[in-house]
Enzyme design. Structure first.
Site, mmCIF file in Angstrom:
data_model
loop_
_atom_site.group_PDB
_atom_site.id
_atom_site.type_symbol
_atom_site.label_atom_id
_atom_site.label_comp_id
_atom_site.label_asym_id
_atom_site.label_seq_id
_atom_site.Cartn_x
_atom_site.Cartn_y
_atom_site.Cartn_z
ATOM 1 N N GLU A 91 0.629 -1.225 -0.491
ATOM 2 C CA GLU A 91 -0.245 -0.244 -0.253
ATOM 3 C C GLU A 91 1.084 1.262 0.275
ATOM 4 O O GLU A 91 1.097 2.089 0.735
ATOM 5 C CB GLU A 91 -1.022 0.141 0.729
ATOM 6 N N GLU A 96 -5.553 -8.197 0.568
ATOM 7 C CA GLU A 96 -5.531 -8.185 2.488
ATOM 8 C C GLU A 96 -7.086 -8.244 1.828
ATOM 9 O O GLU A 96 -7.393 -7.236 1.118
ATOM 10 C CB GLU A 96 -5.618 -7.134 2.927
HETATM 11 C C1 FCB Z 1 -4.061 -2.472 5.834
HETATM 12 C C2 FCB Z 1 -2.789 -2.713 6.576
HETATM 13 C C3 FCB Z 1 -3.158 -3.188 7.174
HETATM 14 C C4 FCB Z 1 -4.236 -3.398 7.505
HETATM 15 C C5 FCB Z 1 -5.913 -3.110 7.217
HETATM 16 C C6 FCB Z 1 -6.358 -2.870 8.500
HETATM 17 O O1 FCB Z 1 -4.204 -0.727 5.307
HETATM 18 O O2 FCB Z 1 -2.742 -2.814 4.789
HETATM 19 O O3 FCB Z 1 -1.620 -3.319 7.978
HETATM 20 O O4 FCB Z 1 -3.955 -2.058 8.814
HETATM 21 O O5 FCB Z 1 -5.453 -2.004 6.567
#
Ligand code: FCB
Length: 468
Positions: free
Chosen positions: A175, A375
């Site tokens: 990110e 994620e």
């Molecule tokens: C993302 C991050 C991860 C976590 C999630 C909820 O932005 O990559 O580390 O904090 O959000």
């Protein structure tokens, strides 16, 4: 007596053969042991020490104590039947000052961790940078300094040299939008700076670091499957008025296209370059940078949590910027509209359809490699009742988003795997330990782990390779 016809069971939604089922974590959020075995300080240690920066005043010094409990944490992962683990390496554990001397004890930790995964039949997916820049590099300008991109490539090469005989799958950055814009424009994340111009420079140097590291990984002695992890959102206009359409264009530009275009197509989006011109003339972009940034990738990591519905205001409304506009530099006249959708404990709208649209859009607009959902998950106010955590909201979120992925695959998106965020409750950055994303609960007083209902539910989906 007539018999009651049986309700046909809803058909299982099968995922493609070989679909990867895993869970994800990040070093700073779980490891603790921030001063042990030669680890150097990172920008997140520094930010945690700044009064008011972290909601509960906490830090990462203990976190989930994973540095000492990694074996039982891997056992837990294996007990859920998951066969892939996305973890990150702490750069300051491997190289305490980010350059020069290697910390043998730090590398040895990841060496043991990787061996532990392989012993349990778990495939490692290593992320090289999940936000914990060595503080010594920050002292020299951090990502505002072009040199950091080259130091990152060195670190990638060294790490792969040591682990590449066992780790095939590498992500360069997690990110970069957050590192650049939350780190340098809104200041919510480390290094906690608030200068829009710096955010633009940092974002370019992060991408350059990605490209240089990708080249180093591909050029190493071992075969590497290289990707980058980008956080994407579906951005929709509140109406088709010109102001709303332009608001959506600008937010989508900064949030999504600013990363997808250079990485996948080798250019910055011209409209966004014009949008940021008030802050930056982009004169730091050198010949050849975009070729480096668009180095061939083997996979694209997509992190997806929510989406934005936006409205363009007649006049700038500084101080009333909507939910999260500050990091979107130059969008003080954009408001995030509350659609009245169900929200997670983060206050984020739940929009599974936005994930389907995002995946289909990548397939439609870009020449993209296969996608991994690196994620996806949700925070809720979990409660322990008789030693159990019943978390139906997290289960619903999971099912809805897996359904959206199945729909996207049916619509032509090439999605090859899914990593639940997160294996464990952990240090949720500026929210400290106040928000829980785990499919496994962590009791921070005792470090006891409890598999939540959602963990069992996810294990069953992974075992069946299908959603019911
Ligand atoms: C993302 C991050 C991860 C976590 C999630 C909820 O932005 O990559 O580390 O904090 O959000």
């Amino acid at each position: 007596m007539t018999s009651v016809p049986e309700t046909p069971a809803a058909p299982a939604r099968a995922f493609p053969d070989g679909f990867v089922w895993g869970a994800a974590t990040a070093a700073f959020q779980i490891e603790g042991a921030t001063t042990e075995d030669g680890r150097g300080p990172s920008i997140w240690d520094t930010l945690c020490a700044r009064p008011g920066a972290i909601l509960d005043g906490s830090d990462g010094s203990v976190a989930c104590d994973h540095y000492h409990r990694w074996e039982s944490d891997l056992d837990l992962l294996a007990s859920l039947g998951l066969t892939a683990y996305r973890f990150s390496l702490a750069w300051p554990r491997v190289m305490p000052t980010g350059r020069g001397a290697i910390n043998e004890a730090g590398l040895a930790f990841y060496d043991r961790l990787v061996d532990g995964m392989l012993e349990r039949g778990i495939t490692p997916y290593a992320t090289l940078y999940h936000w914990d820049l060595p503080q010594a590099l920050e002292d020299d300008g951090g990502w505002r300094n072009r040199d950091t991109a080259y130091r990152f490539a060195d670190y990638a090469a060294i790490t792969q040299f040591r682990l590449g005989d066992r780790v095939r799958h590498w992500a360069t950055l997690n990110e970069p939008w957050c590192s650049a814009f939350l780190g340098h424009a809104s200041g919510e994340h480390a290094p906690g700076r608030t200068d829009p111009a710096e955010a633009v420079v940092a974002s370019h140097h992060l991408l350059l670091g990605h490209g240089l590291a990708a080249q180093a990984l591909h050029g190493g002695r071992r075969p590497a499957q290289v990707g980058i992890v980008i956080n994407l959102y579906d951005v929709t206009p509140a109406s088709d008025s010109p102001a709303d359409l332009d608001a959506a264009r600008r937010v989508d530009g900064l949030q999504n296209r600013w990363y997808l275009d250079p990485v996948l197509a080798g250019s910055y989006p011209e409209d966004v370059v014009a949008d940021v011109a008030a802050y930056s003339d982009m004169s730091f972009v050198r010949d050849g940078d975009l070729e480096t940034i668009s180095t061939r990738l083997d996979w694209l990591g997509v992190n997806y949590y929510s989406s934005f519905h936006v409205r363009g205001l007649d006049a700038p409304a500084p101080g009333q910027p909507g939910a999260r506009p500050t990091p979107w530099i130059g969008t003080e006249d954009v408001e995030v509209v509350d659609r009245g959708l169900k929200k997670t404990a983060m206050g984020w709208d739940i929009v599974p359809e936005g994930l389907r649209k995002t995946l289909v859009r990548i397939a439609r607009d870009y020449d993209a490699p296969p996608i991994l959902i690196t994620e996806n998950g949700s925070a809720w106010e979990d409660e322990v009742v008789d030693g159990e955590v019943h978390d139906p909201d997290r289960i619903e979120y999971l099912d809805q988003h897996l359904g959206a992925i199945a729909d996207a695959i049916a619509d032509g998106a090439d999605v090859r795997g899914y990593f639940a965020w997160s294996l464990l409750d952990n240090f949720e950055w500026a929210w400290g330990y106040e928000r829980r994303f785990g499919i496994v609960r962590v009791d921070y007083d005792t470090q006891e782990r409890t598999v939540k209902d959602s963990g069992r539910h996810y294990a069953a989906i992974a075992a069946a390779n299908a959603l019911r």
